[in-house]
Design a protein around this motif. Structure first.
Motif, PDB file in Angstrom:
ATOM      1  N   LEU A   8     -33.650 -98.781  -5.142  1.00 43.29           N
ATOM      2  CA  LEU A   8     -34.039 -98.237  -3.509  1.00 43.29           C
ATOM      3  C   LEU A   8     -35.351 -97.769  -3.271  1.00 43.29           C
ATOM      4  CD1 LEU A   8     -30.292 -97.784  -2.352  1.00 43.29           C
ATOM      5  CD2 LEU A   8     -31.644 -99.607  -1.798  1.00 43.29           C
ATOM      6  N   ASN A   9     -36.189 -97.322  -4.455  1.00 42.54           N
ATOM      7  CA  ASN A   9     -37.308 -96.440  -3.878  1.00 42.54           C
ATOM      8  C   ASN A   9     -38.410 -97.432  -3.773  1.00 42.54           C
ATOM      9  OD1 ASN A   9     -36.123 -94.041  -4.691  1.00 42.54           O
ATOM     10  ND2 ASN A   9     -36.535 -94.090  -6.879  1.00 42.54           N
ATOM     11  N   GLU A  10     -38.137 -98.871  -3.754  1.00 45.29           N
ATOM     12  CA  GLU A  10     -39.180 -99.764  -3.397  1.00 45.29           C
ATOM     13  C   GLU A  10     -39.524 -99.722  -1.952  1.00 45.29           C
ATOM     14  OE1 GLU A  10     -38.255-103.694  -4.805  1.00 45.29           O
ATOM     15  OE2 GLU A  10     -37.843-102.721  -6.914  1.00 45.29           O
ATOM     16  N   PRO A  11     -40.886 -99.745  -1.595  1.00 44.61           N
ATOM     17  CA  PRO A  11     -41.106 -99.932  -0.325  1.00 44.61           C
ATOM     18  C   PRO A  11     -40.587-100.988   0.591  1.00 44.61           C
ATOM     19  CG  PRO A  11     -42.950 -99.835  -1.716  1.00 44.61           C
ATOM     20  CD  PRO A  11     -42.147 -99.961  -2.606  1.00 44.61           C
ATOM     21  N   GLY A  12     -40.036-100.722   1.695  1.00 44.00           N
ATOM     22  CA  GLY A  12     -39.351-101.658   2.663  1.00 44.00           C
ATOM     23  C   GLY A  12     -37.835-101.430   2.251  1.00 44.00           C
ATOM     24  N   LEU A  13     -37.481-100.525   1.763  1.00 42.00           N
ATOM     25  CA  LEU A  13     -35.886-100.631   1.521  1.00 42.00           C
ATOM     26  C   LEU A  13     -35.351 -99.283   2.359  1.00 42.00           C
ATOM     27  CD1 LEU A  13     -35.357-101.670  -2.035  1.00 42.00           C
ATOM     28  CD2 LEU A  13     -35.328-103.202  -0.071  1.00 42.00           C
ATOM     29  N   GLU A  14     -36.120 -98.629   2.958  1.00 38.18           N
ATOM     30  CA  GLU A  14     -35.593 -97.266   3.712  1.00 38.18           C
ATOM     31  C   GLU A  14     -34.438 -97.813   4.731  1.00 38.18           C
ATOM     32  OE1 GLU A  14     -40.062 -97.240   2.880  1.00 38.18           O
ATOM     33  OE2 GLU A  14     -38.798 -98.955   3.820  1.00 38.18           O
ATOM     34  N   PRO A  15     -34.267 -99.043   5.311  1.00 36.27           N
ATOM     35  CA  PRO A  15     -32.972 -99.008   6.039  1.00 36.27           C
ATOM     36  C   PRO A  15     -31.599 -98.988   5.129  1.00 36.27           C
ATOM     37  CG  PRO A  15     -34.697-100.429   6.756  1.00 36.27           C
ATOM     38  CD  PRO A  15     -35.327-100.013   5.616  1.00 36.27           C
ATOM     39  N   ILE A  16     -31.697 -99.261   3.822  1.00 38.91           N
ATOM     40  CA  ILE A  16     -30.549 -99.097   3.222  1.00 38.91           C
ATOM     41  C   ILE A  16     -30.526 -97.923   2.126  1.00 38.91           C
ATOM     42  CG2 ILE A  16     -29.816-101.558   3.418  1.00 38.91           C
ATOM     43  CD1 ILE A  16     -31.063-102.130   0.639  1.00 38.91           C
ATOM     44  N   ARG A  17     -31.544 -97.085   2.494  1.00 37.98           N
ATOM     45  CA  ARG A  17     -31.432 -95.933   1.259  1.00 37.98           C
ATOM     46  C   ARG A  17     -30.705 -94.754   1.928  1.00 37.98           C
ATOM     47  NH1 ARG A  17     -37.622 -94.555   0.679  1.00 37.98           N
ATOM     48  NH2 ARG A  17     -37.675 -96.902  -0.106  1.00 37.98           N
ATOM     49  N   ARG A  18     -29.305 -94.994   1.727  1.00 38.40           N
ATOM     50  CA  ARG A  18     -28.436 -94.043   2.064  1.00 38.40           C
ATOM     51  C   ARG A  18     -26.887 -94.645   1.729  1.00 38.40           C
ATOM     52  NH1 ARG A  18     -24.931 -96.087   6.005  1.00 38.40           N
ATOM     53  NH2 ARG A  18     -25.423 -97.820   7.365  1.00 38.40           N
ATOM     54  N   ALA A  19     -25.894 -93.845   1.683  1.00 40.34           N
ATOM     55  CA  ALA A  19     -24.683 -94.175   1.163  1.00 40.34           C
ATOM     56  C   ALA A  19     -24.127 -95.494   2.046  1.00 40.34           C
ATOM     57  CB  ALA A  19     -23.706 -92.988   1.234  1.00 40.34           C
ATOM     58  N   PHE A  20     -23.106 -96.272   1.284  1.00 43.44           N
ATOM     59  CA  PHE A  20     -22.539 -97.255   1.932  1.00 43.44           C
ATOM     60  C   PHE A  20     -21.160 -97.488   1.263  1.00 43.44           C
ATOM     61  CE2 PHE A  20     -26.814 -98.539   3.092  1.00 43.44           C
ATOM     62  CZ  PHE A  20     -26.742 -99.096   4.249  1.00 43.44           C
ATOM     63  N   ALA A  21     -20.207 -97.071   1.997  1.00 42.58           N
ATOM     64  CA  ALA A  21     -18.864 -97.172   1.481  1.00 42.58           C
ATOM     65  C   ALA A  21     -17.967 -98.601   2.129  1.00 42.58           C
ATOM     66  CB  ALA A  21     -18.095 -95.761   1.827  1.00 42.58           C
ATOM     67  N   PRO A  22     -16.945 -98.779   1.383  1.00 44.69           N
ATOM     68  CA  PRO A  22     -16.025 -99.893   2.047  1.00 44.69           C
ATOM     69  C   PRO A  22     -15.765 -99.829   3.729  1.00 44.69           C
ATOM     70  CG  PRO A  22     -15.184 -99.500  -0.002  1.00 44.69           C
ATOM     71  CD  PRO A  22     -16.193 -98.427   0.314  1.00 44.69           C
ATOM     72  N   GLU A  23     -15.627 -98.643   4.001  1.00 47.72           N
ATOM     73  CA  GLU A  23     -15.199 -98.323   5.425  1.00 47.72           C
ATOM     74  C   GLU A  23     -16.449 -98.710   6.280  1.00 47.72           C
ATOM     75  OE1 GLU A  23     -13.031 -98.114   8.515  1.00 47.72           O
ATOM     76  OE2 GLU A  23     -12.318 -97.843   6.376  1.00 47.72           O
ATOM     77  N   ASP A  24     -17.702 -98.602   5.806  1.00 46.90           N
ATOM     78  CA  ASP A  24     -18.913 -99.038   6.607  1.00 46.90           C
ATOM     79  C   ASP A  24     -18.812-100.632   6.691  1.00 46.90           C
ATOM     80  OD1 ASP A  24     -19.972 -96.562   6.746  1.00 46.90           O
ATOM     81  OD2 ASP A  24     -20.375 -96.372   4.727  1.00 46.90           O
ATOM     82  N   LEU A  25     -18.577-101.290   5.482  1.00 44.79           N
ATOM     83  CA  LEU A  25     -18.538-102.884   5.553  1.00 44.79           C
ATOM     84  C   LEU A  25     -17.379-103.189   6.672  1.00 44.79           C
ATOM     85  CD1 LEU A  25     -18.876-105.297   4.475  1.00 44.79           C
ATOM     86  CD2 LEU A  25     -17.520-105.244   2.564  1.00 44.79           C
ATOM     87  N   ARG A  26     -16.123-102.462   6.674  1.00 46.96           N
ATOM     88  CA  ARG A  26     -15.182-102.709   7.732  1.00 46.96           C
ATOM     89  C   ARG A  26     -15.794-102.576   9.116  1.00 46.96           C
ATOM     90  NH1 ARG A  26     -11.880-100.112   3.901  1.00 46.96           N
ATOM     91  NH2 ARG A  26      -9.992-101.453   3.483  1.00 46.96           N
ATOM     92  N   THR A  27     -16.502-101.680   9.219  1.00 47.46           N
ATOM     93  CA  THR A  27     -17.190-101.235  10.636  1.00 47.46           C
ATOM     94  C   THR A  27     -18.171-102.410  10.718  1.00 47.46           C
ATOM     95  OG1 THR A  27     -16.642 -98.799  10.393  1.00 47.46           O
ATOM     96  CG2 THR A  27     -18.515 -99.606  12.259  1.00 47.46           C
ATOM     97  N   SER A  28     -18.983-102.813   9.931  1.00 44.98           N
ATOM     98  CA  SER A  28     -20.350-103.725  10.157  1.00 44.98           C
ATOM     99  C   SER A  28     -19.852-105.134  10.236  1.00 44.98           C
ATOM    100  CB  SER A  28     -21.042-103.695   9.068  1.00 44.98           C
ATOM    101  OG  SER A  28     -21.513-102.463   8.814  1.00 44.98           O
ATOM    102  N   ALA A  29     -18.597-105.598   9.636  1.00 50.70           N
ATOM    103  CA  ALA A  29     -18.307-107.215   9.506  1.00 50.70           C
ATOM    104  C   ALA A  29     -17.292-107.366  10.581  1.00 50.70           C
ATOM    105  CB  ALA A  29     -17.708-107.472   8.183  1.00 50.70           C
ATOM    106  N   THR A  30     -17.923-107.417  11.847  1.00 48.73           N
ATOM    107  CA  THR A  30     -16.837-107.695  13.052  1.00 48.73           C
ATOM    108  C   THR A  30     -17.052-108.892  13.518  1.00 48.73           C
ATOM    109  OG1 THR A  30     -18.611-107.167  14.569  1.00 48.73           O
ATOM    110  CG2 THR A  30     -17.120-105.358  13.692  1.00 48.73           C
ATOM    111  N   ARG A  31     -17.857-110.026  13.087  1.00 49.94           N
ATOM    112  CA  ARG A  31     -17.696-111.319  13.487  1.00 49.94           C
ATOM    113  C   ARG A  31     -16.889-112.092  12.926  1.00 49.94           C
ATOM    114  NH1 ARG A  31     -19.703-116.378  14.080  1.00 49.94           N
ATOM    115  NH2 ARG A  31     -21.031-116.906  16.069  1.00 49.94           N
ATOM    116  N   SER A  32     -16.186-113.357  13.273  1.00 48.53           N
ATOM    117  CA  SER A  32     -15.497-114.125  12.536  1.00 48.53           C
ATOM    118  C   SER A  32     -16.350-115.135  12.135  1.00 48.53           C
ATOM    119  CB  SER A  32     -14.252-114.565  13.246  1.00 48.53           C
ATOM    120  OG  SER A  32     -14.776-115.411  14.287  1.00 48.53           O
ATOM    121  N   ILE A  33     -15.902-116.175  11.061  1.00 46.01           N
ATOM    122  CA  ILE A  33     -16.572-117.529  10.699  1.00 46.01           C
ATOM    123  C   ILE A  33     -15.619-118.336  10.814  1.00 46.01           C
ATOM    124  CG2 ILE A  33     -18.165-118.460   9.097  1.00 46.01           C
ATOM    125  CD1 ILE A  33     -18.577-115.858   7.876  1.00 46.01           C
TER     126      ILE A  33
END
Length: 299
Positions: A25-50
């Motif tokens: 994650l230290n590579e340039p361009g990855l700043e937006p995901i340079r933080r913690a991500f947990a399953p609850e974050d996925l629940r919050t993010s994945a709101t659209r149906s397919i």
């Protein structure tokens, strides 16, 4: 309890940088995901149906070459009903890899271990997957009823082809469709090698990670469609599975934008074909329960 049918996200990650570093994650361009991500974050993010389906079960995949991380993912899967399976890591070059896998399978959450993966994309040896020690380690993997997630870049696909030829009893799934060079509009070599790999019946393929191989800011579904058409032709829907590569996909629009693109790509598929891509292939490969313990899709 909702009657909305669920879909399976066959490829996502979690990490806590305060607990375990992620040097990549230290590579340039990855700043937006340079933080913690947990399953609850996925629940919050994945709101659209397919195709009318909402997220109901996932496969969490290792990020670093650490048995300790795999233990933590297995324990997390034991605690969180959203996670149906774990793709972990054990050193395939080690003579003790079988013992390590046995320990993982017998430990907390071991029932969720369904496959292992190594970061072959970072190996410079063009024959890495053909090293005798690696092949021996992958045979030990197959002997324990586990599959193998193949993480290679497009120029490394010939290694995956040789692996499929030499270890026909090892169930394989190609991560991120072998990372086709979408942004470069140069698919010929990738297509040739992908079709060679798809000729082996033990191989499945994840429709994942495509948006981060395209222009992160400007990609459209039309940029992805040539890759989708090749995948559908080479593997057929019964050997393709949806994956988000969340949170890496945040770099190119996020879970919901990718989900919308997948729905558009599936528009000409039958209900049975759509079911295979969104649920069936992943359920079979990772031996997921057809009814998630969680029961209710994420809102």
């Amino acid at each position: 309890m909702s009657d909305t049918p669920h879909l399976v996200d066959a490829h996502h990650h979690v990490w806590d940088l305060d607990h375990r570093s992620q040097p990549w994650l230290n590579e340039p361009g990855l700043e937006p995901i340079r933080r913690a991500f947990a399953p609850e974050d996925l629940r919050t993010s994945a709101t659209r149906s397919i195709a009318g389906r909402r997220l109901g079960s996932t496969v969490v995949v290792q990020c670093v070459t650490s048995v300790s991380e795999t233990r933590e993912l297995l324990a997390l899967a034991d605690e969180d009903p959203l996670i149906g399976a774990v793709v972990g890591w054990a050193d395939p070059t080690s003579p003790a890899v079988g013992d390590v896998l046995d320990e993982l399978l017998a430990g907390p959450g071991g029932r969720h271990l369904r496959a292992v993966r190594h970061l072959v994309q970072g190996e410079s040896d063009p024959q890495w997957l053909q090293r005798p020690a690696v092949e021996q380690g992958l045979r030990a993997t197959a002997e324990r009823g586990l599959g193998y997630d193949v993480l290679v870049r497009s120029h490394q696909l010939p290694q995956a082809v040789r692996l499929a030829e030499r270890l026909p009893d090892l169930p394989l799934v190609l991560d991120h469709a072998g990372k086709p060079p979408i942004a470069q509009h140069a698919l010929d070599d990738w297509e040739r090698d992908l079709r060679r790999l798809a000729a082996h019946s033990q191989v499945r393929c994840k429709v994942s990670g495509l948006v981060t191989e395209a222009d992160h800011e400007k990609w459209t579904v039309d940029d992805l469609r040539p890759v989708w058409n090749i995948l559908l032709s080479a593997f057929g829907p019964d050997r393709l599975m949806f994956g988000s590569d969340w949170p890496v996909c945040v770099l190119a629009g996020g879970w919901n934008r990718w989900a919308a693109a997948v729905e558009e790509l599936l528009a000409d598929c039958s209900a049975d074909e759509t079911e295979a891509v969104l649920v069936g292939t992943a359920t079979d490969f990772y031996r997921l329960s057809p009814d998630t313990e969680e029961g209710t899709p994420c809102s």
